[in-house]
Design a protein around this motif. Structure first.
Motif, PDB file in Angstrom:
ATOM      1  N   ALA A 144       7.040  -9.568   0.612  1.00  0.00           N
ATOM      2  CA  ALA A 144       6.337 -10.162   1.978  1.00  0.00           C
ATOM      3  C   ALA A 144       5.111  -9.873   2.131  1.00  0.00           C
ATOM      4  O   ALA A 144       4.038 -10.354   3.232  1.00  0.00           O
ATOM      5  N   VAL A 145       4.800  -9.466   0.993  1.00  0.00           N
ATOM      6  CA  VAL A 145       2.969  -9.890   0.663  1.00  0.00           C
ATOM      7  C   VAL A 145       2.900 -11.145   1.075  1.00  0.00           C
ATOM      8  O   VAL A 145       1.706 -11.352   2.096  1.00  0.00           O
ATOM      9  N   SER A 205       0.636  -0.868  -0.084  1.00  0.00           N
ATOM     10  CA  SER A 205      -0.121   0.155  -0.361  1.00  0.00           C
ATOM     11  C   SER A 205       0.745   1.406   0.145  1.00  0.00           C
ATOM     12  O   SER A 205       0.033   2.635  -0.353  1.00  0.00           O
ATOM     13  N   SER A 206       2.176   1.461   0.230  1.00  0.00           N
ATOM     14  CA  SER A 206       3.219   2.512   0.351  1.00  0.00           C
ATOM     15  C   SER A 206       4.482   1.965   0.034  1.00  0.00           C
ATOM     16  O   SER A 206       5.332   1.103   0.267  1.00  0.00           O
ATOM     17  N   GLY A 238       8.432   0.765   3.228  1.00  0.00           N
ATOM     18  CA  GLY A 238       7.215   1.035   3.435  1.00  0.00           C
ATOM     19  C   GLY A 238       5.274   0.145   4.362  1.00  0.00           C
ATOM     20  O   GLY A 238       6.645  -0.088   5.235  1.00  0.00           O
ATOM     21  N   THR A 239       4.804  -0.177   3.683  1.00  0.00           N
ATOM     22  CA  THR A 239       3.481  -0.725   4.024  1.00  0.00           C
ATOM     23  C   THR A 239       2.682  -1.491   3.769  1.00  0.00           C
ATOM     24  O   THR A 239       2.796  -1.226   2.010  1.00  0.00           O
ATOM     25  N   ILE A 240       2.482  -2.663   4.360  1.00  0.00           N
ATOM     26  CA  ILE A 240       1.680  -3.997   3.438  1.00  0.00           C
ATOM     27  C   ILE A 240       0.048  -3.681   4.490  1.00  0.00           C
ATOM     28  O   ILE A 240      -0.075  -3.949   5.273  1.00  0.00           O
ATOM     29  N   THR A 241      -0.421  -3.571   3.249  1.00  0.00           N
ATOM     30  CA  THR A 241      -2.355  -3.763   4.168  1.00  0.00           C
ATOM     31  C   THR A 241      -2.403  -4.943   3.818  1.00  0.00           C
ATOM     32  O   THR A 241      -2.383  -5.873   2.569  1.00  0.00           O
ATOM     33  N   CYS A 242      -3.617  -5.451   4.755  1.00  0.00           N
ATOM     34  CA  CYS A 242      -4.277  -6.773   4.904  1.00  0.00           C
ATOM     35  C   CYS A 242      -5.912  -6.548   4.766  1.00  0.00           C
ATOM     36  O   CYS A 242      -5.893  -5.923   5.999  1.00  0.00           O
TER      37      CYS A 242
END
Length: 353
Positions: A329-330, A154-155, A205-209
């Protein structure tokens, strides 16, 4: 080492440049038809060398099950598995035998154990996560088939996917190297990562779940809260620096009137700032959370550092490293979320007759 999970548990072994990684899963129920292709698919999504914006280490990451599965079904006994290492280049790390990389685990491992495997970081290597992907991919198969667990980037740095997850087409996640479902944002992210890589630098950055269709009642009232178990798992990932669910830190700026999720007559809620969790227990709404990842500590440019005797030196990373951990990492985030949910699902099932 401690285990992942409460009832369903995972213990692991292996180092980055050792013979293999592997693990043992205990208390996995008997009689489940196992989709081994689904497990390997998630490993393939995590493995190195899959694009130009990740590490170029070449590993097949093929899982071999040693026990607990017979004729395609789980037997109820411990599930043992290994993933062999095929492409070690230990000489790339000889300069780190006595040197400490800034913001890495070199110093803390030395102080805790009095010895460390400096080849690729040993146990502190993100290659450890192959074990979690295997376990999580199996655990996902314990959940009702209607449960959907989807993560995406997400970023990257200052580049954000501004669209809410409800407006995204998740089928596009794997259509690009960075695993962002918004194609326009994905192109910007990929360009940024390539720019950073060319500089010998790294970026976070970031990961959204998003978890859809989880039954109501998953999670424990006090120390086994669903959000706490998810946070513990996510913050165990190498380079993870933060976790928020629902309104997260933004909710701290709101009043109760603004933040409360009012009920509909069918027990759904008009808003979902709670992020699908209330009192530590799933309420049937979508669960959504975000994990923040720092830049990879090993950079391919000179830095000031010290050796184990405190002597100053100039250190420059060598070898094959991810300029950004996010794309790989997803599947790790998805797998750990799956394991946490399956564990709490089994705990919940034992509480009721």
């Amino acid at each position: 080492m401690f285990n992942l999970g409460n009832f369903l548990s995972l213990s692991t072994f292996g180092e980055s440049h050792g013979i293999a990684f592997g693990g043992i899963i205990n208390n996995f129920p008997a009689g489940l038809d196992v989709d081994l292709d689904a497990v390997q698919h998630q490993l393939d999504r995590r493995k190195p060398g899959q694009s130009t914006i990740v590490t170029q280490r070449k590993e097949s990451d093929t899982v071999k099950f040693l026990s607990g599965i017979f004729e395609g079904k789980t037997t109820g006994t411990p599930i043992g598995f290994i993933i062999e290492n095929d492409n070690q280049k230990s000489k790339d790390y000889e300069h780190l035998s006595t040197a400490y990389r800034p913001s890495h685990a070199d110093f803390t491992y030395d102080q805790k154990f009095g010895i460390r495997d400096y080849r690729g970081g040993g146990k502190s290597s993100a290659r450890e996560t192959v074990n979690w992907v295997v376990a999580g991919s199996l655990a996902k198969q314990l959940l009702p088939k209607t449960v959907e667990i989807t993560a995406y980037v997400s970023s990257v740095g200052e580049i954000f996917c501004e669209k809410p997850y409800q407006d995204l087409d998740f089928s596009n996640i794997d259509s690009n190297d960075v695993r962002c479902p918004d194609s326009e944002t994905a192109e910007k992210m990929i360009s940024k990562i390539k720019e950073i890589k060319k500089e010998g630098n790294t970026i976070g950055g970031t990961i959204t779940c998003v978890i859809k269709n989880l039954p109501v009642g998953i999670g424990e009232p006090v120390f086994g809260k669903l959000q706490a178990e998810l946070a513990k798992a996510m913050l165990s990932i190498n380079a993870a620096k933060g976790f928020e669910y629902g309104s997260g830190f933004f909710g701290a700026r709101m009043t109760g009137k603004e933040h409360n999720d009012l009920f509909n007559e069918d027990f759904t809620t008009k808003t979902n700032l709670s992020g699908g969790i209330q009192g530590g227990i799933s309420n049937g709404m979508d669960i959504y959370f975000r994990v923040a990842f720092k830049p990879v500590a090993t950079i391919l440019r000179p830095q000031e550092s010290i050796d184990k005797d405190g002597n100053p030196l100039i250190l420059e990373g060598k070898g094959r490293h991810d300029p950004c951990v996010l794309p790989r990492a997803v599947p790790i985030v998805e797998s750990l979320a799956s394991f946490v949910l399956a564990d709490l699902f089994l705990v919940n099932r034992m509480r009721r007759i």
